[in-house]
Design an enzyme around this catalytic site. Structure first.
Site, PDB file in Angstrom:
ATOM      1  N   LEU A  54       0.807  -1.224   0.000  1.00 53.88           N
ATOM      2  CA  LEU A  54       0.000   0.000   0.000  1.00 53.88           C
ATOM      3  C   LEU A  54       0.837   1.270   0.000  1.00 53.88           C
ATOM      4  O   LEU A  54       1.899   1.330   0.622  1.00 53.88           O
ATOM      5  CB  LEU A  54      -0.926  -0.002   1.228  1.00 53.88           C
ATOM      6  CG  LEU A  54      -1.854  -1.216   1.332  1.00 53.88           C
ATOM      7  CD1 LEU A  54      -2.664  -1.148   2.623  1.00 53.88           C
ATOM      8  CD2 LEU A  54      -2.789  -1.306   0.129  1.00 53.88           C
TER       9      LEU A  54
ATOM     10  N   GLY B 181      -1.654   6.420  -2.650  1.00 56.00           N
ATOM     11  CA  GLY B 181      -2.790   6.288  -3.578  1.00 56.00           C
ATOM     12  C   GLY B 181      -3.875   5.405  -2.964  1.00 56.00           C
ATOM     13  O   GLY B 181      -5.059   5.764  -2.934  1.00 56.00           O
ATOM     14  N   HIS B 182      -3.448   4.232  -2.450  1.00 53.24           N
ATOM     15  CA  HIS B 182      -4.403   3.353  -1.768  1.00 53.24           C
ATOM     16  C   HIS B 182      -5.003   4.054  -0.543  1.00 53.24           C
ATOM     17  O   HIS B 182      -6.188   3.928  -0.261  1.00 53.24           O
ATOM     18  CB  HIS B 182      -3.704   2.070  -1.296  1.00 53.24           C
ATOM     19  CG  HIS B 182      -3.109   1.235  -2.389  1.00 53.24           C
ATOM     20  ND1 HIS B 182      -1.757   1.047  -2.523  1.00 53.24           N
ATOM     21  CD2 HIS B 182      -3.682   0.531  -3.391  1.00 53.24           C
ATOM     22  CE1 HIS B 182      -1.521   0.253  -3.548  1.00 53.24           C
ATOM     23  NE2 HIS B 182      -2.668  -0.076  -4.095  1.00 53.24           N
TER      24      HIS B 182
ATOM     25  N   LYS C  14      -6.250   6.149 -11.461  1.00 52.04           N
ATOM     26  CA  LYS C  14      -4.954   5.683 -11.995  1.00 52.04           C
ATOM     27  C   LYS C  14      -5.199   4.581 -13.027  1.00 52.04           C
ATOM     28  O   LYS C  14      -4.561   4.505 -14.059  1.00 52.04           O
ATOM     29  CB  LYS C  14      -4.107   5.183 -10.828  1.00 52.04           C
ATOM     30  CG  LYS C  14      -2.945   4.319 -11.198  1.00 52.04           C
ATOM     31  CD  LYS C  14      -1.761   5.168 -11.499  1.00 52.04           C
ATOM     32  CE  LYS C  14      -0.541   4.408 -11.960  1.00 52.04           C
ATOM     33  NZ  LYS C  14      -0.502   3.011 -11.732  1.00 52.04           N
TER      34      LYS C  14
HETATM   35  P1  AMP Z   1      -3.669  -2.076  -7.012  1.00 58.10           P
HETATM   36  O1  AMP Z   1      -3.246  -2.466  -5.626  1.00 58.10           O
HETATM   37  O2  AMP Z   1      -2.552  -1.577  -7.856  1.00 58.10           O
HETATM   38  O3  AMP Z   1      -4.514  -3.134  -7.673  1.00 58.10           O
HETATM   39  O4  AMP Z   1      -4.621  -0.821  -6.826  1.00 58.10           O
HETATM   40  C1  AMP Z   1      -5.737  -0.886  -5.981  1.00 58.10           C
HETATM   41  C2  AMP Z   1      -6.567   0.349  -6.177  1.00 58.10           C
HETATM   42  O5  AMP Z   1      -5.776   1.503  -5.862  1.00 58.10           O
HETATM   43  C3  AMP Z   1      -7.039   0.542  -7.626  1.00 58.10           C
HETATM   44  O6  AMP Z   1      -8.380   1.010  -7.619  1.00 58.10           O
HETATM   45  C4  AMP Z   1      -6.073   1.559  -8.165  1.00 58.10           C
HETATM   46  O7  AMP Z   1      -6.616   2.336  -9.220  1.00 58.10           O
HETATM   47  C5  AMP Z   1      -5.845   2.425  -6.933  1.00 58.10           C
HETATM   48  N1  AMP Z   1      -4.592   3.177  -7.077  1.00 58.10           N
HETATM   49  C6  AMP Z   1      -3.364   2.685  -7.369  1.00 58.10           C
HETATM   50  N2  AMP Z   1      -2.469   3.694  -7.496  1.00 58.10           N
HETATM   51  C7  AMP Z   1      -3.148   4.843  -7.285  1.00 58.10           C
HETATM   52  C8  AMP Z   1      -2.804   6.230  -7.290  1.00 58.10           C
HETATM   53  N3  AMP Z   1      -1.558   6.640  -7.548  1.00 58.10           N
HETATM   54  N4  AMP Z   1      -3.765   7.138  -7.028  1.00 58.10           N
HETATM   55  C9  AMP Z   1      -5.042   6.741  -6.782  1.00 58.10           C
HETATM   56  N5  AMP Z   1      -5.439   5.442  -6.771  1.00 58.10           N
HETATM   57  C10 AMP Z   1      -4.511   4.517  -7.011  1.00 58.10           C
END
Ligand code: AMP
Length: 303
Positions: free
Chosen positions: A42, A45-46, A158
Site C-alpha cells: 500500500l 494512492g491506496h 490511476k
Molecule cells: P492495485 O493495488 O494496484 O490493484 O490498486 C488498488 C486500487 O488503488 C485501484 O483502484 C487503483 O486504481 C488504486 N490506485 C493505485 N495507485 C493509485 C494512485 N496513484 N492514485 C489513486 N489510486 C490509485
C-alpha cells in the site's frame, strides 16, 4: 481492526458489525459498507481510497489479494511486491475496520470455471496488450462484491480503464454497488504512485517522469489551442516520451471516456464530451500507466 483470511469468517463478522451499526443508528438509509479492493503493498494512492471510504461508509473493508488470474503467463505475479505487516499498519492508521486478506486457495479452491467478461471496452488499451487481464479483474471484483456485499466500492482513476470496465459490469449485471472513482495521487515530481514503482532503478525512475510531463504538456496545449486535434495530442505525447531513451511505448492514446472510443486523427477535441488521455510505457521490464481526463467543460470554456 480485524484481519480476516476466510470468506466464512468475513461474512460472519460483517453480519455482526452490520447488526451493531443498525442498533446504533436510526438512519433509514441503512448501514453503508465501503470496499477498497487492492493488491497490497500500500501507498498514498491506496490510502486516499481508504480515506474516501472512511468518509462515505460506516464500515470500511480493505481487501488485499494479489489475484493470479489477472496476470498473464509472462507477467510479474510471483515477483509482485508484498509486505503485509506494513500494509496492516497503513490500514490501521486509515481507520479500516476489516482487512480481508485471503490466500489464493481460499479465493480459488479449484480452477474457476465461471468468469465475468465485459466485451468492447476491454479489447482496447491495456486489454489489447494484456489479454485476459480484465476478465481476471472483473471476475475477482465480482467475487469480492458477492462476498462483502458493499454498498460502495472505491477505485482509483490511476486505472481509468478499470473504472470504466467495472462501471459497465455493475450497470450490465445490475449489481447494487455504487462505484466511486477517486483521483490519481502523485509524487511531488509528478510520478503517479504505483506499487510497481519499486521495480525502477533510480535512472529509470527519473526517466519515468516523462509520463506526467507528457500529460501536463497536453493539458497546457488543450488550454491554449481550442482547435487542437487528436493527432496533435498523439504527437505531443510521443515527442515527450521519446525524451527518455529507455521508454518503449505500449500506447499513447486519446479516447472518449468512459466509452473508450478512439478519436480519429483529424478530430477536434471540442466535438467531444469527456476524454481520456492514457499512456502505457515500459521502462526496462516495468510497465507504467498514467492518464488525465479532459472534461467537456474544460474544452468548451475556452472556445
Ligand atoms: P492495485 O493495488 O494496484 O490493484 O490498486 C488498488 C486500487 O488503488 C485501484 O483502484 C487503483 O486504481 C488504486 N490506485 C493505485 N495507485 C493509485 C494512485 N496513484 N492514485 C489513486 N489510486 C490509485
Amino acid at each position: 481492526m480485524k484481519v480476516i483470511r476466510t470468506i466464512a469468517e468475513l461474512r460472519q463478522e460483517l453480519n455482526i458489525m452490520r447488526k451493531n451499526h443498525n442498533n446504533d443508528t436510526s438512519d433509514s438509509r441503512g448501514v453503508v459498507v465501503g470496499l477498497v479492493p487492492t493488491m497490497g503493498y500500500l501507498h498514498r494512492g491506496h490510502a486516499s481510497l481508504m480515506q474516501a471510504a472512511r468518509q462515505q461508509s460506516d464500515i470500511v473493508v480493505l481487501s488485499i489479494f494479489v489475484n493470479p488470474i489477472q496476470f498473464g503467463p509472462n507477467e510479474d505475479f510471483d515477483s509482485y511486491p508484498r509486505d503485509e505487516e506494513r500494509d496492516l499498519a497503513v490500514a490501521r492508521a486509515e481507520g479500516v475496520d476489516i482487512v480481508f486478506s485471503p490466500s489464493v486457495e481460499e479465493m480459488y479452491p479449484q480452477p474457476t470455471q465461471t468468469t465475468i467478461t465485459v466485451s468492447g471496452i476491454t479489447e482496447r488499451l491495456c486489454g489489447a496488450s494484456r489479454p485476459g487481464h480484465f476478465n481476471g479483474v472483473t471476475t475477482v471484483v465480482s467475487k469480492l462484491f458477492n462476498i462483502v456485499q458493499p454498498q460502495k466500492a472505491f477505485f482509483g482513476m490511476k486505472d481509468a480503464q478499470q473504472v470504466a470496465v467495472i462501471q459497465q459490469m455493475v450497470h450490465d449485471l445490475n449489481m447494487p454497488v455504487d462505484v466511486v472513482p477517486c483521483p490519481i495521487v502523485r509524487e511531488e515530481d509528478g510520478l503517479a504512485l504505483s506499487s510497481r514503482n519499486v521495480y525502477l532503478s533510480s535512472e529509470l525512475r527519473q526517466e519515468a517522469l516523462v509520463l506526467s510531463q507528457a500529460l501536463r504538456a497536453v493539458q497546457e496545449a488543450v488550454a491554449s489551442n481550442t482547435a487542437i486535434t487528436a493527432k496533435d495530442i498523439r504527437h505531443i505525447l510521443r515527442e515527450h516520451i521519446s525524451q527518455s531513451v529507455h521508454a518503449v511505448i505500449d500506447y499513447a492514446e486519446i479516447q472518449s471516456f468512459p466509452s473508450l472510443e478512439p478519436l480519429a486523427d483529424d478530430e477536434e477535441l471540442k466535438a467531444y464530451g469527456d476524454l481520456l488521455i492514457a499512456l502505457a510505457v515500459k521502462f526496462g521490464k516495468t510497465r507504467l500507466i498514467d492518464n488525465i481526463r479532459i472534461q467537456k467543460m474544460e474544452v468548451l470554456s475556452r472556445v
